[in-house]
Design an enzyme around this catalytic site. Structure first.
Site, PDB file in Angstrom:
ATOM      1  N   GLU A 183       0.684  -1.274   0.153  1.00 30.48           N
ATOM      2  CA  GLU A 183       0.040   0.232   0.190  1.00 30.48           C
ATOM      3  C   GLU A 183       0.733   1.202  -0.174  1.00 30.48           C
ATOM      4  O   GLU A 183       0.951   2.038   0.924  1.00 30.48           O
ATOM      5  CB  GLU A 183      -0.984  -0.076   1.016  1.00 30.48           C
ATOM      6  CG  GLU A 183      -1.994  -1.058   1.153  1.00 30.48           C
ATOM      7  CD  GLU A 183      -3.392  -1.008   1.897  1.00 30.48           C
ATOM      8  OE1 GLU A 183      -3.164  -0.130   2.872  1.00 30.48           O
ATOM      9  OE2 GLU A 183      -4.225  -1.550   1.895  1.00 30.48           O
ATOM     10  N   GLU A 213      -5.451  -8.317  -0.117  1.00 36.23           N
ATOM     11  CA  GLU A 213      -6.335  -8.108   1.475  1.00 36.23           C
ATOM     12  C   GLU A 213      -7.718  -7.906   0.846  1.00 36.23           C
ATOM     13  O   GLU A 213      -7.962  -7.143  -0.075  1.00 36.23           O
ATOM     14  CB  GLU A 213      -5.765  -6.750   2.004  1.00 36.23           C
ATOM     15  CG  GLU A 213      -4.529  -7.126   2.693  1.00 36.23           C
ATOM     16  CD  GLU A 213      -3.909  -5.866   3.710  1.00 36.23           C
ATOM     17  OE1 GLU A 213      -4.783  -5.325   4.098  1.00 36.23           O
ATOM     18  OE2 GLU A 213      -2.832  -5.838   3.650  1.00 36.23           O
TER      19      GLU A 213
HETATM   20  C1  BG6 Z   1      -4.914  -2.244   5.057  1.00 38.15           C
HETATM   21  C2  BG6 Z   1      -3.468  -2.413   5.775  1.00 38.15           C
HETATM   22  O1  BG6 Z   1      -5.032  -0.977   4.674  1.00 38.15           O
HETATM   23  O2  BG6 Z   1      -5.973  -2.291   5.962  1.00 38.15           O
HETATM   24  C3  BG6 Z   1      -3.616  -3.380   6.933  1.00 38.15           C
HETATM   25  O3  BG6 Z   1      -2.783  -3.054   4.711  1.00 38.15           O
HETATM   26  C4  BG6 Z   1      -4.721  -2.800   7.883  1.00 38.15           C
HETATM   27  O4  BG6 Z   1      -2.356  -3.270   7.547  1.00 38.15           O
HETATM   28  C5  BG6 Z   1      -6.068  -2.766   7.288  1.00 38.15           C
HETATM   29  O5  BG6 Z   1      -4.674  -3.369   9.205  1.00 38.15           O
HETATM   30  C6  BG6 Z   1      -6.749  -2.295   8.186  1.00 38.15           C
HETATM   31  O6  BG6 Z   1      -6.553  -0.599   8.187  1.00 38.15           O
HETATM   32  P1  BG6 Z   1      -7.079   0.238   9.447  1.00 38.15           P
HETATM   33  O7  BG6 Z   1      -6.618   1.600   8.994  1.00 38.15           O
HETATM   34  O8  BG6 Z   1      -8.610   0.132   9.673  1.00 38.15           O
HETATM   35  O9  BG6 Z   1      -6.287  -0.283  10.714  1.00 38.15           O
END
Ligand code: BG6
Length: 487
Positions: free
Chosen positions: A203, A392
């Site tokens: 990301e 993801e």
């Molecule tokens: C993604 C990341 O953006 O979303 C993860 O790669 C992260 O590391 C996940 O845990 C959830 O994001 P956030 O900002 O809600 O913790």
């Protein structure tokens, strides 16, 4: 009226004894997986996995010679982390990795995406490696393989060695990009005899802007747009160096690609004009990273929009940035832009998103399942790739532990069912999505939210470190067993 209904339903549920409820559920979960009801599932060999990242789960930040990362420093700035917690302990995965691998196996996953903590392997980012740090990943990889789970490794999930931030200004300097290439070479040399799939940076779209633009992620800076654009360019360059390093030093058959939170664009209404507009939007909204990686050039519209803030670059850099990749990893959670065709500008218009748009427990996590259909479909067309992995996807929930000790996260199941149904729609049309990594295996340290937001299939009690499967773990196990979304 609806309030009355829900109260009545609550009373009814409360009337069921906890034991009866748990018994009924266990019976339901024990049933053999039902055959897919919609005439087909995912393609054979589809890779089902879960994902985590080093700083979010490992803990043990001062053990075995690990150096400090920018997150170790950032979490200590008062007010930066919502609940004041840190990743010092997190899930203690550094010590509990065997137990956690057993959880992955329990789901029936064939793959696990984890990240290597750069400062564990090189405490200062460069220079002398720390063999004890690398050993942890050797143990992790061996244990995964012993359990029939393929390791998918991410080289960078935001824990930049603090020393590089101090000495070079972190990603502000191309020195860090080159050093990242050296680190990638070292990891490839030592782990790709067993690890066959490597993601470069996780990301860019988030850590550059959040970390250096608006200061809500590490290192917490608020730099002018021109510098942010240059840092984004540097992150693409670092990706390119890593691709080349993995090619040069990786074992036979090692594959490498990005894992990007693509700015997700979808047609607001499915007409040929809007679909075409969404395609243009997807390319332009991702012009600063994915598009330059995949095509070797910044688009005219991007350069025009950036104007004097456009990144400075050379042809030689563009060549490195666009080193051919083996797959495209896309993190897809929420729709970013619903677009319609327009005769203005580049040919698309993003629509304003109403405040009332539904979202999950995290405000940013809008529910737009069709995003995971359109984005891979359009991405495959724009960038002519034949291998996309959803690196993801997942959802946060409140995940209360009920008096019977269980977590009935029907909201997460709703989200996953709808997204997976749309992903299945894509694969059944021949969109080349080859695998899916659910974020996340277990609740963990959610960056600025601390321990306040839970994304796991397994609930974690951060006092006792007890992991408890949520109902969604059973849901996902069933999806994997059926190789179908179960709609
Ligand atoms: C993604 C990341 O953006 O979303 C993860 O790669 C992260 O590391 C996940 O845990 C959830 O994001 P956030 O900002 O809600 O913790």
């Amino acid at each position: 009226m609806s309030d009355k209904v829900s109260r009545r339903q609550l009373a009814k549920i409360a009337g069921l004894s906890a034991a009866a409820m748990a018994g009924a559920l266990e019976a339901a979960e024990a049933k053999p997986a039902a055959p897919p009801r919609n005439g087909g599932g995912f393609p054979a060999g589809f890779v089902w996995g879960t994902a985590t990242s080093s700083y979010q789960v490992e803990g043990a930040v001062n053990e075995d010679g690990r150096g400090a990362s920018i997150w170790d420093k950032f979490v200590r700035i008062p007010g930066k982390i919502e609940d004041g917690t840190t990743g010092d302990r997190a899930n203690e995965h550094y010590h509990r990795y065997k137990e956690d691998i057993a959880l992955i196996k329990e789901l029936g996953c064939r793959a696990y995406r984890f990240s290597v903590a750069w400062p564990r392997v090189f405490p200062d980012g460069d220079g002398k490696p720390n063999p004890k740090g690398l050993d942890f990943y050797n143990r992790l990889v061996d244990e995964l393989l012993k359990n029939g789970i393929e390791p998918w490794l991410t080289l960078y999930h935001w824990d930049l060695p603090q020393s590089l931030e101090d000495r070079f200004g972190g990603w502000r300097s191309t020195e860090t990009c080159k050093i990242f290439g050296d680190y990638a070479a070292y990891v490839a040399e030592h782990l790709t005899d067993r690890v066959k799939n490597v993601f470069t940076l996780n990301e860019s779209g988030r850590f550059v802007y959040f970390g250096y633009g608006i200061g809500i992620d590490a290192p917490g800076l608020t730099l002018p747009q021109a510098e942010v654009n240059q840092i984004r360019h540097n992150s693409a360059l670092a990706h390119g160096f890593a691709v080349q390093a993995v090619r040069a030093h990786g074992g036979r058959g090692t594959r490498v690609g990005p894992a990007e939170n693509i700015d997700a664009c979808a047609p607001a209404i499915d007409t040929p004009e809007n679909v075409r507009a969404a395609e243009i939007a997807l390319r332009e909204m991702n012009a600063g990273y994915l598009n330059v990686i995949m095509t070797g050039g910044y688009t005219d519209a991007f350069l025009k929009y950036a104007g004097p803030n456009a990144p400075k670059f050379t042809d030689a850099e563009l060549k490195i940035i666009s080193s051919p990749v083996d797959f495209l990893g896309l993190n897809i959670y929420a729709p970013q832009n619903y677009v319609v065709a327009s005769d203005q500008g580049a040919g698309f218009m993003p629509l304003p998103i109403p405040k009332s748009f539904p979202h999950m427990n995290s405000d940013w996590l809008r529910v737009g399942p069709e995003t995971i259909y359109w984005v891979p479909k359009l991405a495959a067309k724009i960038w002519k790739t034949d291998a996309i992995y959803i690196s993801e996807n997942g959802a946060s929930g409140d995940d209360m532990v009920r008096p019977d000790g269980r977590i009935y996260d029907t909201d997460r199941i709703m989200y996953l069912r709808n997204y997976l149904a749309q992903l299945q729609r894509a694969t059944s049309e021949g969109v080349p999505v080859r695998g899916y990594f659910l974020w996340s295996l277990m609740d963990n340290f959610e960056w600025v939210y601390g321990l306040n937001k839970r994304f796991g299939l397994y609930h974690v009690n951060f006092d006792t470190q007890v992991r408890t499967p949520k109902l969604s773990a059973s849901f996902y196990r069933n999806v994997i067993a059926n190789n179908a979304a179960g709609v």
